[in-house]
Design a protein around this motif. Sequence first.
Motif, mmCIF file in Angstrom:
data_model
loop_
_atom_site.group_PDB
_atom_site.id
_atom_site.type_symbol
_atom_site.label_atom_id
_atom_site.label_comp_id
_atom_site.label_asym_id
_atom_site.label_seq_id
_atom_site.Cartn_x
_atom_site.Cartn_y
_atom_site.Cartn_z
ATOM 1 N N VAL A 16 3.593 -8.632 0.260
ATOM 2 C CA VAL A 16 2.508 -9.055 0.980
ATOM 3 C C VAL A 16 2.571 -8.375 2.336
ATOM 4 O O VAL A 16 1.338 -7.911 2.816
ATOM 5 C CB VAL A 16 2.301 -10.435 0.738
ATOM 6 C CG1 VAL A 16 1.014 -11.014 1.700
ATOM 7 C CG2 VAL A 16 2.179 -10.797 -0.583
ATOM 8 N N THR A 17 3.412 -8.623 3.174
ATOM 9 C CA THR A 17 3.388 -8.436 4.373
ATOM 10 C C THR A 17 3.396 -6.952 4.712
ATOM 11 O O THR A 17 2.599 -6.399 5.517
ATOM 12 C CB THR A 17 4.700 -8.917 5.340
ATOM 13 O OG1 THR A 17 5.009 -10.244 5.308
ATOM 14 C CG2 THR A 17 4.707 -8.345 6.673
ATOM 15 N N PHE A 18 4.143 -6.078 3.664
ATOM 16 C CA PHE A 18 4.080 -4.634 3.938
ATOM 17 C C PHE A 18 2.693 -4.128 3.456
ATOM 18 O O PHE A 18 2.280 -3.213 4.065
ATOM 19 C CB PHE A 18 5.121 -4.133 2.811
ATOM 20 C CG PHE A 18 4.873 -2.606 2.718
ATOM 21 C CD1 PHE A 18 5.720 -1.835 3.407
ATOM 22 C CD2 PHE A 18 4.318 -2.096 1.575
ATOM 23 C CE1 PHE A 18 5.812 -0.435 3.410
ATOM 24 C CE2 PHE A 18 4.381 -0.762 1.299
ATOM 25 C CZ PHE A 18 5.014 0.215 2.279
ATOM 26 N N SER A 19 1.952 -4.804 2.441
ATOM 27 C CA SER A 19 0.786 -4.555 2.063
ATOM 28 C C SER A 19 -0.438 -4.538 3.346
ATOM 29 O O SER A 19 -1.206 -3.940 3.647
ATOM 30 C CB SER A 19 0.135 -5.109 0.849
ATOM 31 O OG SER A 19 1.192 -5.001 -0.193
ATOM 32 N N VAL A 20 -0.209 -5.835 3.860
ATOM 33 C CA VAL A 20 -1.285 -5.950 5.005
ATOM 34 C C VAL A 20 -1.041 -5.188 6.175
ATOM 35 O O VAL A 20 -1.922 -4.647 6.743
ATOM 36 C CB VAL A 20 -1.090 -7.476 5.406
ATOM 37 C CG1 VAL A 20 -1.877 -7.783 6.654
ATOM 38 C CG2 VAL A 20 -1.582 -8.474 4.382
ATOM 39 N N GLN A 21 0.331 -4.869 6.488
ATOM 40 C CA GLN A 21 0.722 -3.994 7.591
ATOM 41 C C GLN A 21 0.139 -2.332 7.320
ATOM 42 O O GLN A 21 0.041 -1.569 8.135
ATOM 43 C CB GLN A 21 2.083 -4.019 8.069
ATOM 44 C CG GLN A 21 2.236 -5.295 8.741
ATOM 45 C CD GLN A 21 3.891 -5.524 9.131
ATOM 46 O OE1 GLN A 21 4.504 -4.783 8.702
ATOM 47 N NE2 GLN A 21 3.989 -6.523 9.827
ATOM 48 N N ASN A 22 0.071 -2.215 6.019
ATOM 49 C CA ASN A 22 -0.161 -0.762 5.685
ATOM 50 C C ASN A 22 -1.532 -0.444 4.896
ATOM 51 O O ASN A 22 -1.692 0.209 3.948
ATOM 52 C CB ASN A 22 0.962 -0.124 4.895
ATOM 53 C CG ASN A 22 2.366 -0.194 5.688
ATOM 54 O OD1 ASN A 22 2.339 0.796 6.707
ATOM 55 N ND2 ASN A 22 3.219 -0.864 5.435
ATOM 56 N N ALA A 23 -2.562 -1.096 5.320
ATOM 57 C CA ALA A 23 -4.024 -1.136 4.715
ATOM 58 C C ALA A 23 -4.761 0.228 5.194
ATOM 59 O O ALA A 23 -5.738 0.064 4.403
ATOM 60 C CB ALA A 23 -4.519 -2.580 4.925
ATOM 61 N N GLN A 24 -4.528 0.616 6.115
ATOM 62 C CA GLN A 24 -5.352 1.649 6.458
ATOM 63 C C GLN A 24 -5.431 2.867 5.517
ATOM 64 O O GLN A 24 -4.470 2.997 4.826
ATOM 65 C CB GLN A 24 -4.797 2.277 7.745
ATOM 66 C CG GLN A 24 -3.476 3.023 7.584
ATOM 67 C CD GLN A 24 -2.439 2.311 8.165
ATOM 68 O OE1 GLN A 24 -2.312 1.056 8.037
ATOM 69 N NE2 GLN A 24 -1.133 2.846 8.539
ATOM 70 N N SER A 25 -6.620 3.591 5.396
ATOM 71 C CA SER A 25 -6.943 4.560 4.518
ATOM 72 C C SER A 25 -6.192 5.855 4.964
ATOM 73 O O SER A 25 -6.317 6.231 5.900
ATOM 74 C CB SER A 25 -8.497 4.650 4.244
ATOM 75 O OG SER A 25 -8.724 5.484 3.515
ATOM 76 N N VAL A 26 -5.689 6.340 3.642
ATOM 77 C CA VAL A 26 -5.193 7.975 4.050
ATOM 78 C C VAL A 26 -5.792 8.872 3.021
ATOM 79 O O VAL A 26 -6.414 8.616 1.894
ATOM 80 C CB VAL A 26 -3.699 7.674 3.772
ATOM 81 C CG1 VAL A 26 -2.974 6.939 5.052
ATOM 82 C CG2 VAL A 26 -3.234 7.406 2.474
ATOM 83 N N HIS A 27 -5.772 10.067 3.370
ATOM 84 C CA HIS A 27 -6.138 11.065 2.432
ATOM 85 C C HIS A 27 -4.898 11.971 2.017
ATOM 86 O O HIS A 27 -4.082 12.414 2.943
ATOM 87 C CB HIS A 27 -6.934 11.966 3.182
ATOM 88 C CG HIS A 27 -8.390 11.493 3.977
ATOM 89 N ND1 HIS A 27 -9.245 11.049 3.208
ATOM 90 C CD2 HIS A 27 -8.439 11.240 5.102
ATOM 91 C CE1 HIS A 27 -10.164 10.423 3.953
ATOM 92 N NE2 HIS A 27 -9.737 10.537 5.392
ATOM 93 N N VAL A 28 -4.830 12.191 0.667
ATOM 94 C CA VAL A 28 -3.702 12.730 0.207
ATOM 95 C C VAL A 28 -4.440 14.088 -0.789
ATOM 96 O O VAL A 28 -5.111 13.618 -1.726
ATOM 97 C CB VAL A 28 -2.848 11.972 -0.811
ATOM 98 C CG1 VAL A 28 -1.668 12.857 -1.196
ATOM 99 C CG2 VAL A 28 -2.416 10.829 -0.016
#
Length: 98
Positions: A16-28
């Motif tokens: 959950v902590t990992f998910s919250v800290q890495n919620a920014q949008s990226v383009h792949v």
Amino acid sequence: MKLALFLAIVLTALVVTFSVQNAQSVHVQFLVWYFEGPLVVVLLMTFVVGALTIYLASLPRRFTRSRELADLRRQVDEYNLKIGRLQSDITGEGAPEK
């Protein structure tokens, strides 16, 4: 059992902590495929693809080991039968009566 529950709770909290800290949008983009979404989804997809690749790469060796194990078990059964016959011959149980 309590240790497993504790570890599951700790692992869930870390995810959950990992998910919250890495919620920014990226383009792949890969060849003609394009994906836009949260970084955590991209990372988890990458992990799943890697784990699936390792599993598929290990399948031939698993099948080989499974076949070898079945052959060895068959040999053990055959040897146990031979041992049983020899023991019965030694004790005289298998000797014909006169």
